[in-house]
Design a protein around this motif. Structure first.
Motif, mmCIF file in Angstrom:
data_model
loop_
_atom_site.group_PDB
_atom_site.id
_atom_site.type_symbol
_atom_site.label_atom_id
_atom_site.label_comp_id
_atom_site.label_asym_id
_atom_site.label_seq_id
_atom_site.Cartn_x
_atom_site.Cartn_y
_atom_site.Cartn_z
ATOM 1 N N ASP A 182 -3.931 -9.640 2.057
ATOM 2 C CA ASP A 182 -2.747 -9.874 2.875
ATOM 3 C C ASP A 182 -3.156 -10.652 4.118
ATOM 4 O O ASP A 182 -4.342 -10.810 4.420
ATOM 5 N N ASP A 183 -2.160 -11.165 4.837
ATOM 6 C CA ASP A 183 -2.441 -12.080 5.938
ATOM 7 C C ASP A 183 -3.238 -11.414 7.061
ATOM 8 O O ASP A 183 -4.058 -12.064 7.723
ATOM 9 N N ASN A 184 -3.004 -10.121 7.300
ATOM 10 C CA ASN A 184 -3.749 -9.429 8.354
ATOM 11 C C ASN A 184 -5.226 -9.316 8.012
ATOM 12 O O ASN A 184 -6.103 -9.600 8.843
ATOM 13 N N VAL A 185 -5.520 -8.887 6.790
ATOM 14 C CA VAL A 185 -6.913 -8.753 6.361
ATOM 15 C C VAL A 185 -7.596 -10.116 6.332
ATOM 16 O O VAL A 185 -8.755 -10.258 6.746
ATOM 17 N N LEU A 186 -6.867 -11.117 5.884
ATOM 18 C CA LEU A 186 -7.432 -12.466 5.822
ATOM 19 C C LEU A 186 -7.832 -12.952 7.209
ATOM 20 O O LEU A 186 -8.918 -13.523 7.394
ATOM 21 N N GLN A 187 -6.987 -12.691 8.195
ATOM 22 C CA GLN A 187 -7.287 -13.116 9.558
ATOM 23 C C GLN A 187 -8.449 -12.329 10.161
ATOM 24 O O GLN A 187 -9.323 -12.888 10.831
ATOM 25 N N GLY A 233 2.353 -5.401 3.993
ATOM 26 C CA GLY A 233 3.494 -4.517 3.771
ATOM 27 C C GLY A 233 3.771 -4.315 2.302
ATOM 28 O O GLY A 233 3.340 -5.101 1.447
ATOM 29 N N ASP A 234 4.492 -3.253 2.011
ATOM 30 C CA ASP A 234 4.748 -2.866 0.629
ATOM 31 C C ASP A 234 5.581 -3.897 -0.130
ATOM 32 O O ASP A 234 5.576 -3.927 -1.352
ATOM 33 N N GLY A 235 6.271 -4.772 0.599
ATOM 34 C CA GLY A 235 7.068 -5.797 -0.042
ATOM 35 C C GLY A 235 6.249 -6.768 -0.865
ATOM 36 O O GLY A 235 6.795 -7.474 -1.733
ATOM 37 N N ALA A 236 4.945 -6.830 -0.632
ATOM 38 C CA ALA A 236 4.086 -7.729 -1.418
ATOM 39 C C ALA A 236 3.964 -7.271 -2.864
ATOM 40 O O ALA A 236 3.616 -8.070 -3.741
ATOM 41 N N CYS A 269 12.532 3.263 1.681
ATOM 42 C CA CYS A 269 13.719 3.057 2.521
ATOM 43 C C CYS A 269 13.332 2.541 3.911
ATOM 44 O O CYS A 269 14.004 1.664 4.467
ATOM 45 N N ASP A 270 12.244 3.057 4.450
ATOM 46 C CA ASP A 270 11.804 2.621 5.771
ATOM 47 C C ASP A 270 11.273 1.187 5.726
ATOM 48 O O ASP A 270 11.503 0.396 6.643
ATOM 49 N N SER A 328 6.905 -4.283 7.618
ATOM 50 C CA SER A 328 5.532 -3.830 7.850
ATOM 51 C C SER A 328 5.406 -2.933 9.074
ATOM 52 O O SER A 328 4.363 -2.312 9.287
ATOM 53 N N ASP A 329 6.460 -2.855 9.892
ATOM 54 C CA ASP A 329 6.442 -1.932 11.040
ATOM 55 C C ASP A 329 6.824 -0.511 10.630
ATOM 56 O O ASP A 329 6.825 0.393 11.472
ATOM 57 N N GLY A 330 7.143 -0.326 9.375
ATOM 58 C CA GLY A 330 7.565 0.987 8.897
ATOM 59 C C GLY A 330 6.420 1.963 8.774
ATOM 60 O O GLY A 330 5.267 1.669 9.123
#
Length: 382
Positions: free
Chosen positions: A47-52, A76-79, A260-261, A267-269
């Protein structure tokens, strides 16, 4: 783990077995080990955070072994979607992937699950390697063969099983991990204590009281506890379809709250572990309402939740009916015959003992009782 640069243990689930290598600041050893695979390409799912944060530590070294193609999406779980699964597979094929390629899951449980499904489907199966960068991934999700993505209706509806070539854990990668994610891993470890190894609750209390959740000693203890708990229940249940379902404790309501969250806050959930802790509180209250789990055991759940520093209420804005809609399509449907007005849930009769049988630790719970328990998680001001 301090001062220990390289260790190996074997993860054994029935006929499935794979090595788990762990150490601190050992990325060079990880790359050297992976060089032995003879891969023609590494397909890195992250994911973008880990990549950075960590991409420059791993990817250039890996590229000296074989070409590297990176598939990254916002954290985030949406991935974990069908869209991203298809995009990742198409990108891999376009980049020149073959049956000699290796899929590398680099990140937390979300990239790990997506990578696992990709590895299972690409050319009907290519090799998979996990390099977890979160406590939940290192201590929980990679100690399993389950790989899944989400449907639009619920969590982990679409997936398969895949045995990895290996897991490589560098505790040094956790130095940038926010405390929220460290606590998430501790929530999963707490699940193991409550549902499988109650003899470890006292030591968990001591670790939480000490407050140094990121210390190498705590991380090593978490890893050892997680391996012991998961291997003990999966020794004769490789695919977690019978006795291994105890590992789903807290996940029915927890997954529903998490999904749901995530829909509401992205990703702030809530982290996965935080949601599972809420699910365990709900499960304990349900079992208590059904006359099984006593008040003292419910109080232990609540005590550990507070000690973990996670919330004991759902975030504001979540609607009970939305949570219940996800509960109704929980992915454990079919393991136990239930009516349309019931959910199959993992409940405890007492700490460490499921309310169902050890062989199939599921109980049919009326949805009305589940809804009442979910209602106890709603903030007072909502």
């Amino acid at each position: 783990m301090s001062g220990i640069n390289w260790n190996e243990c074997s993860v054994d689930f029935g006929e499935a077995s794979y090595p788990y290598y762990f150490g601190e600041d050992c990325l060079d050893r990880i790359v050297a080990s992976m060089a032995g695979y003879g891969a023609d390409r590494f397909l890195v799912v992250t994911d973008d955070n880990v990549l950075q944060l960590h991409g420059e530590k791993l990817l250039p070294a890996l590229a000296r072994v074989a070409p590297v193609d990176v598939f990254s999406r916002p954290a985030g779980d949406g991935a974990k979607s069908l869209h991203n699964l298809g995009a990742c597979l198409e990108q891999a094929i376009a980049a020149g992937a073959s049956r000699q390629s290796v899929v590398v899951a680099f990140g937390g449980g979300v990239p790990g699950n997506l990578a696992g499904v990709v590895a299972s489907l690409l050319f009907r199966g290519v090799r998979l390697v996990h390099i977890p960068t979160t406590t939940v991934a290192a201590m929980d999700s990679v100690i399993s063969l389950k790989q899944a993505i989400n449907s639009t209706h619920g969590k982990n509806h679409i997936g398969t099983y895949r045995t990895p070539e290996a897991v490589y854990f560098d505790a040094g990668l956790l130095s940038t991990l926010p405390s929220k994610q460290l606590r998430s891993g501790l929530c999963e470890a707490t699940k193991n204590c409550l549902a499988i190894r109650p003899q470890s609750i006292a030591q968990m209390r001591d670790r939480l009281a000490a407050g140094d959740l990121a210390s190498p000693q705590t991380l090593l203890w978490l890893l050892e506890e997680s391996l012991e708990a998961k291997c003990s229940v999966m020794a004769q249940d490789t695919y977690e379809q019978r006795a291994g379902l105890i590992l789903e404790y807290g996940h029915t309501v927890g997954h529903a709250v998490e999904m749901c969250d995530q829909r509401l806050r992205g990703s702030d959930g809530l982290s996965h572990g935080e949601a599972v802790m809420l699910g365990m509180l709900a499960a304990a209250r349900i079992s208590n309402a059904m006359g099984a789990l006593d008040d003292a055991a419910v109080a232990v759940h609540e005590e550990l939740a507070r000690a973990l520093g996670v919330g004991t209420e759902m975030p504001g804005g979540l609607l009970i009916e939305d949570v219940m809609d996800v509960v109704r399509v929980d992915n454990k449907r079919g393991y136990l015959t239930v009516s349309g007005e019931e959910a199959a849930m993992v409940l405890l009769g007492r700490l460490g003992v499921p309310l169902g049988s050890h062989d199939l630790p599921l109980t049919a719970v009326p949805l009305g009782i589940v809804k009442e328990a979910v209602a106890t998680l709603v903030p007072d001001n909502q």
